[in-house]
Scaffold this motif. Structure first.
Motif, PDB file in Angstrom:
ATOM      1  N   SER A  60      30.232   2.795 -41.128  1.00  0.00           N
ATOM      2  CA  SER A  60      31.175   2.064 -41.719  1.00  0.00           C
ATOM      3  C   SER A  60      32.531   2.765 -41.946  1.00  0.00           C
ATOM      4  CB  SER A  60      30.358   1.746 -43.207  1.00  0.00           C
ATOM      5  OG  SER A  60      30.487   2.805 -44.087  1.00  0.00           O
ATOM      6  N   SER A  61      33.453   2.183 -41.997  1.00  0.00           N
ATOM      7  CA  SER A  61      34.825   2.575 -42.155  1.00  0.00           C
ATOM      8  C   SER A  61      35.191   3.183 -43.459  1.00  0.00           C
ATOM      9  CB  SER A  61      35.863   1.690 -41.539  1.00  0.00           C
ATOM     10  OG  SER A  61      36.131   0.762 -42.413  1.00  0.00           O
ATOM     11  N   PRO A  62      35.789   4.091 -43.763  1.00  0.00           N
ATOM     12  CA  PRO A  62      36.103   4.637 -45.107  1.00  0.00           C
ATOM     13  C   PRO A  62      36.832   3.757 -46.074  1.00  0.00           C
ATOM     14  CG  PRO A  62      37.074   6.231 -43.555  1.00  0.00           C
ATOM     15  CD  PRO A  62      36.340   5.105 -42.638  1.00  0.00           C
ATOM     16  N   SER A  63      37.587   3.010 -45.458  1.00  0.00           N
ATOM     17  CA  SER A  63      38.523   1.934 -45.897  1.00  0.00           C
ATOM     18  C   SER A  63      37.913   0.692 -46.663  1.00  0.00           C
ATOM     19  CB  SER A  63      39.721   1.119 -45.185  1.00  0.00           C
ATOM     20  OG  SER A  63      39.039   0.442 -43.798  1.00  0.00           O
ATOM     21  N   VAL A  64      36.304   0.422 -46.329  1.00  0.00           N
ATOM     22  CA  VAL A  64      35.532  -0.463 -46.776  1.00  0.00           C
ATOM     23  C   VAL A  64      34.806   0.159 -47.945  1.00  0.00           C
ATOM     24  CG1 VAL A  64      33.940  -2.311 -46.422  1.00  0.00           C
ATOM     25  CG2 VAL A  64      35.526  -1.630 -44.581  1.00  0.00           C
ATOM     26  N   SER A  65      34.949  -0.575 -49.227  1.00  0.00           N
ATOM     27  CA  SER A  65      34.061  -0.067 -50.121  1.00  0.00           C
ATOM     28  C   SER A  65      32.954  -0.976 -50.427  1.00  0.00           C
ATOM     29  CB  SER A  65      34.788   0.254 -51.451  1.00  0.00           C
ATOM     30  OG  SER A  65      35.361  -1.434 -52.076  1.00  0.00           O
ATOM     31  N   PRO A  66      31.788  -0.467 -50.760  1.00  0.00           N
ATOM     32  CA  PRO A  66      30.719  -1.406 -51.283  1.00  0.00           C
ATOM     33  C   PRO A  66      30.888  -2.108 -52.310  1.00  0.00           C
ATOM     34  CG  PRO A  66      30.241   0.891 -51.590  1.00  0.00           C
ATOM     35  CD  PRO A  66      31.500   0.846 -51.052  1.00  0.00           C
ATOM     36  N   LYS A  67      30.386  -3.361 -52.201  1.00  0.00           N
ATOM     37  CA  LYS A  67      30.659  -4.405 -53.422  1.00  0.00           C
ATOM     38  C   LYS A  67      29.608  -3.952 -54.498  1.00  0.00           C
ATOM     39  CE  LYS A  67      32.485  -8.237 -50.935  1.00  0.00           C
ATOM     40  NZ  LYS A  67      32.583  -9.636 -50.727  1.00  0.00           N
ATOM     41  N   VAL A  68      29.826  -3.931 -55.688  1.00  0.00           N
ATOM     42  CA  VAL A  68      28.884  -3.743 -56.756  1.00  0.00           C
ATOM     43  C   VAL A  68      28.386  -4.930 -57.422  1.00  0.00           C
ATOM     44  CG1 VAL A  68      28.687  -2.593 -58.887  1.00  0.00           C
ATOM     45  CG2 VAL A  68      30.084  -1.475 -57.242  1.00  0.00           C
ATOM     46  N   VAL A  69      27.110  -5.294 -57.214  1.00  0.00           N
ATOM     47  CA  VAL A  69      26.925  -6.752 -58.004  1.00  0.00           C
ATOM     48  C   VAL A  69      26.289  -6.402 -59.252  1.00  0.00           C
ATOM     49  CG1 VAL A  69      25.141  -8.610 -57.451  1.00  0.00           C
ATOM     50  CG2 VAL A  69      26.056  -7.492 -55.443  1.00  0.00           C
ATOM     51  N   SER A  70      26.844  -6.988 -60.087  1.00  0.00           N
ATOM     52  CA  SER A  70      26.428  -6.977 -61.620  1.00  0.00           C
ATOM     53  C   SER A  70      25.427  -7.795 -61.762  1.00  0.00           C
ATOM     54  CB  SER A  70      27.411  -6.939 -62.491  1.00  0.00           C
ATOM     55  OG  SER A  70      28.076  -8.571 -62.432  1.00  0.00           O
TER      56      SER A  70
END
Length: 129
Positions: free
Chosen positions: A9-19
């Motif tokens: 994964s590229s460092p510019s893509v942050s994982p989505k946090v699902v609440s």
């Protein structure tokens, strides 16, 4: 850098946090209260029954342990049979609700008797009781 060593994964893509929605405290307490009777029974039998039979009833520890082991063995035979019976039951109350309703009084009486052995039976009488 070769493509085999490139990060997935590229460092510019942050994982989505699902609440996830939280259960209200009242719902949590309702589930806890519903399990209270089962927890009291299991805790009393698991943590205090052997002590009660050996130190209050004055039953020999080996006989007290054997009595509890016989009960566990009986559960190993009886539970699958009752499970099969309840799985194959059809009633207007459902498969298991009828058994739960019918067993409330006998189980309450048996739980009381478990903690109330008659006086003067002696060691073998208390073991059989």
């Amino acid at each position: 850098m070769s493509s085999a060593l490139a990060p997935l994964s590229s460092p510019s893509v942050s994982p989505k946090v699902v609440s996830r929605p939280q259960l209200p405290l009242l719902v949590k307490l309702s589930y806890g209260v519903g399990d209270l009777a089962v927890a009291i029974r299991l805790t009393a039998v698991r943590d205090f029954l052997l002590f009660f039979y050996t130190n209050v009833v004055m039953l020999n520890p080996s006989l007290a342990g054997l009595a509890l082991a016989i009960g566990r063995l009986w559960d190993g035979v009886n539970d699958p049979l009752v499970g099969y019976l309840s799985d194959s039951t059809t009633s207007r109350f459902g498969r298991r609700r009828l058994y739960l309703l019918v067993s409330v009084l006998p189980l309450g009486v048996c739980f009381y008797l478990l903690w109330s052995p008659p006086l003067g039976l002696g060691a073998m009488g208390n073991f059989v009781f």
